[in-house]
Each structure stands twice: as structure tokens, then as C-alpha cells.
Scaffold this motif. Structure first.
Motif, short mmCIF file in Angstrom:
data_model
loop_
_atom_site.label_atom_id
_atom_site.label_comp_id
_atom_site.label_asym_id
_atom_site.label_seq_id
_atom_site.Cartn_x
_atom_site.Cartn_y
_atom_site.Cartn_z
N LEU A 348 1.04 -1.13 0.11
CA LEU A 348 0.08 -0.11 0.03
C LEU A 348 0.85 1.18 0.04
O LEU A 348 1.85 1.25 0.92
CB LEU A 348 -0.97 0.12 1.23
CG LEU A 348 -1.96 -1.15 1.33
CD1 LEU A 348 -2.64 -1.04 2.43
CD2 LEU A 348 -3.03 -1.13 0.17
N ARG A 349 0.35 2.28 -0.80
CA ARG A 349 1.43 3.58 -1.04
C ARG A 349 0.36 4.55 -1.02
O ARG A 349 -0.62 4.51 -1.65
CB ARG A 349 1.85 3.42 -2.25
CG ARG A 349 3.27 2.31 -2.32
CD ARG A 349 4.32 2.38 -1.49
NE ARG A 349 5.32 1.40 -1.78
CZ ARG A 349 5.46 0.20 -1.30
NH1 ARG A 349 4.43 -0.22 -0.69
NH2 ARG A 349 6.37 -0.60 -1.80
N GLY A 350 0.74 5.87 -0.42
CA GLY A 350 0.13 7.10 -0.81
C GLY A 350 -1.39 6.87 -0.70
O GLY A 350 -1.98 6.75 0.71
N ALA A 351 -2.25 7.29 -1.68
CA ALA A 351 -3.50 7.64 -1.95
C ALA A 351 -4.39 6.12 -1.64
O ALA A 351 -5.49 5.91 -1.42
CB ALA A 351 -4.05 8.05 -3.18
N VAL A 352 -3.58 5.00 -2.03
CA VAL A 352 -4.16 3.65 -1.95
C VAL A 352 -4.09 3.36 -0.40
O VAL A 352 -3.06 2.60 0.06
CB VAL A 352 -3.45 2.75 -2.86
CG1 VAL A 352 -4.16 1.36 -2.73
CG2 VAL A 352 -3.50 3.44 -4.04
N THR A 353 -5.12 3.40 0.42
CA THR A 353 -4.99 3.14 1.76
C THR A 353 -5.50 1.88 2.48
O THR A 353 -5.44 1.70 3.44
CB THR A 353 -5.96 4.27 2.56
OG1 THR A 353 -7.38 4.22 1.91
CG2 THR A 353 -5.12 5.53 2.27
#
Length: 360
Positions: A348-353
């Protein structure tokens, strides 16, 4: 000065290399990759002829204007054979739309054949600068809708030939282990070659009997598929009854901002998973992932349309895609354990929560 045993242990743990199955699978693999291009391939069994409004029609039995099927091959620079993955781009794409993803798979031990579907590529999309009209035309074009799965079969035929005779490709392909991956219109293509049946009701020109399910276009040499932005029920591609004929293991990946054609919601993609038959199928759902996030042309000369959250989505997509192919094309049973929420959270990174994993 005496060494603190606790500090020494912590240092060793931090510096120790990760085990193979704890490695970051979104990263490039250990193998060097080369590219072989076939820009002038044609399928002599199918021809294309200009029709009104610029539509491209596939016709059988003529020797003129045969269907072109350009293929770009990404492969490891070492002895094979390797499992094969065929990549089908979406509407308005080309053979470089998934360039970075193809390089990633090849670096992990796959031969990747990136197709260009000539009736729904970038050139077709930009004709007359009428992008939306061209998009609507190509996804309802009976000839293009039914031709795309045949492009996949053509690519496997060529791979069989190259495996026997091509100087650089001889012995590279393990054609007992073939997978397909596609995005959007390419997701449809993947779903159909894995056994789902297209709807006839929205196709132009009419394909007899004009309504209901279309022909069985399953490619029996394909062992599994990955559909990025797989379609749900509704125009232009599938009915509720379309999904029940799925034969091969299929992974779908979509997200909450991945809206479908004709005003259908992103949730429509997810809801259709309940209509897939029982089997070794999975569906990954990503919070905040957008439609174009599932492609990555990084490294190619021609770059695809940008998307602000692509870099957040791609690590998980690359890892999950690799794991699914490793499971079904390399019999890697450990991969099954990593296709889980707990394991995929690491990507999971950044906007992908948030990530959800649905299984049959």
C-alpha cells in the motif's frame, strides 16, 4: 570494548537480506531483459476493409488488407524455456501501454508478448480528434470485439513457430504454461479467452442471432488470466449469464475510483465477481485506485495518459500479478499465501489506503 549482544542481534536482523518470499515483489527481478519487435505481422485468415465513419471491419477469406497483429516481445537474456504472458492493451492503447509491467514480469522469468490490436489502438482512437466518439465506436464494433481474442490465439501460434525456428527466440517459450493479462478492453479480451462469453445486443453490425450470448472464444492453450479493471454487468460487453462459462483461473483487480463505461459505477466491477463460477478465482479491490492507474508505460518511447495515483497503485498491481502467475504458471504454492490482505498490505502506498481480497 565489549559488544552488547542485544544490539548485535538487532543489527543483524536489520541488515540480513529478506528471504525469497519476503522480498519486495513489486521491484524488478534479477534477470536482464531484452526486446524483440515484430511490427509487420499479419494474420492472413482475417482481412480488414474500410467502412463508413472509419470503422475497421474484419472479413474472412480474402488475401488483401490482412489483419495486422504487431507484437513486442520482452524476454530474459538467458536460456529458457520460460512461461509466457500475453498482454492485451485497452482501447486507445498500443504495445507499449504496459511496457513497465512487461519488463517487470520478464525480469522475474517470463516471456511477455505485448500485442497491438489495430482496430482499437492509439491511431484508431485519435482519428479526427474525436476521442469519445471513437471510443464508443470501437467498443461496440462487432468485428473488433470479436477479433481481439483471435489476436491472442494468433500470438500463441507465432510463439510456437518462433520457439522452433527464430534465431533469438528458439527454445525460449514454455507453451504449456501460458497466461494472459489485459486492462479495460484488454480485461474483456482476457476474460473471453478464459471462457466468458460476450453479449451480442450492443454490437454493430449485428451478429446473429442479434441478442444473447455470443460465441465461445476461449483459447484452450491459456492456463490463467489477470484482468485489470474487469467489466461488470452492462453495456457494452457482458450480461449476468456471461460469467458462468469461465474456465481458467482468473484474477481481477479494480478500485473504488475505477468507473466503468456508460455511467456504470466502479462497484459494478466488484459486484460481478459474485457471478463468476466457483474455482481458483480472486478479486483485489483497492481504495482510491483510478482506471488509468492499472497501466504503466514507464521506460517506453511513447508514454500513456498520466494519472496522479498510478505510482501508488502500481506496486501492489505488479506484486499481485506476479504472485498470481507464479501460482498458476510456476506452481509456486507459497504465492497463494501472499495473495492475502495481510501480505498485500506491504504494498500500500500514498492514496491507496486499503486492500481487500475476495476469493471463490
Amino acid at each position: 570494548m565489549p559488544i552488547n549482544p542485544t544490539l548485535a542481534l538487532l543489527t543483524a536482523l536489520l541488515l540480513a537480506p529478506l528471504s525469497l518470499h519476503a522480498a519486495d515483489l513489486s521491484k524488478r527481478g534479477p534477470l536482464q531483459v531484452e526486446i524483440v519487435e515484430f511490427g509487420d505481422l499479419t494474420d492472413a485468415s482475417r482481412i480488414r476493409a474500410a467502412q463508413p465513419r472509419g470503422a475497421l471491419r474484419i472479413r474472412q477469406g480474402s488475401s488483401a488488407n490482412v489483419r495486422k497483429v504487431p507484437i513486442k516481445v520482452h524476454l530474459p537474456k538467458t536460456d529458457g524455456p520460460f512461461p509466457v504472458v500475453i498482454v492485451s492493451h485497452g482501447a486507445g492503447g498500443d504495445w507499449d501501454t504496459h511496457f513497465a509491467q512487461a519488463q517487470h514480469l520478464a525480469s522475474h522469468g517470463y516471456v511477455v508478448l505485448c500485442l497491438e490490436h489495430v482496430g482499437s489502438n492509439r491511431e484508431r482512437m485519435t482519428q479526427g480528434f474525436r476521442l469519445m466518439k471513437n471510443l464508443e465506436a470501437m467498443i461496440h464494433d462487432a468485428d473488433e470485439v470479436l477479433a481481439r481474442p483471435k489476436d491472442v490465439s494468433f500470438a500463441i501460434d507465432r510463439a510456437e513457430e518462433w520457439n522452433r525456428t527464430h534465431e533469438r527466440l528458439r527454445g525460449k517459450f514454455d507453451l504449456q504454461r501460458v497466461g494472459v493479462m489485459g486492462h479495460s478492453f484488454g480485461a474483456f479480451t482476457t476474460m473471453v479467452v478464459c471462457g466468458m462469453k460476450p453479449a451480442l445486443d450492443w454490437l454493430t453490425p449485428r451478429v446473429e442471432p442479434g441478442k444473447g450470448l455470443g460465441p465461445d472464444l476461449r483459447e484452450p492453450r491459456v492456463k490463467c488470466g489477470v484482468s485489470l479493471s474487469p467489466q461488470g454487468v452492462g453495456e457494452p460487453f457482458f450480461f449476468r449469464e456471461s460469467f458462468g462459462s469461465l474456465k481458467q483461473p482468473l484474477l481481477g483487480i479494480s478500485g473504488t475510483e475505477d468507473r466503468q463505461q456508460n455511467g456504470l459505477t466502479a462497484e459494478n466491477r466488484r459486484e460481478a465477481f459474485s457471478l463468476w463460477p466457483q474455482g481458483p478465482h480472486q478479486f483485489i479491490w483497492l481504495e482510491n485506485a483510478k482506471h488509468l492507474d492499472f497501466t504503466d508505460s514507464t521506460g517506453a518511447d511513447r508514454r500513456a495518459t498520466p494519472s496522479p495515483t498510478r505510482e501508488d497503485v502500481q506496486p501492489l498491481v505488479r506484486a499481485a500479478t506476479l504472485l498470481f502467475f507464479n501460482l498458476h504458471l510456476k506452481a509456486d504454492t507459497e504465492a497463494a499465501k501472499q495473495l492475502s490482505v495481510d501480505a498485500l498490505k506491504a504494498y500500500l502506498r500514498g492514496a491507496v489506503t486499503k486492500v481487500e481480497v475476495l476469493s471463490k
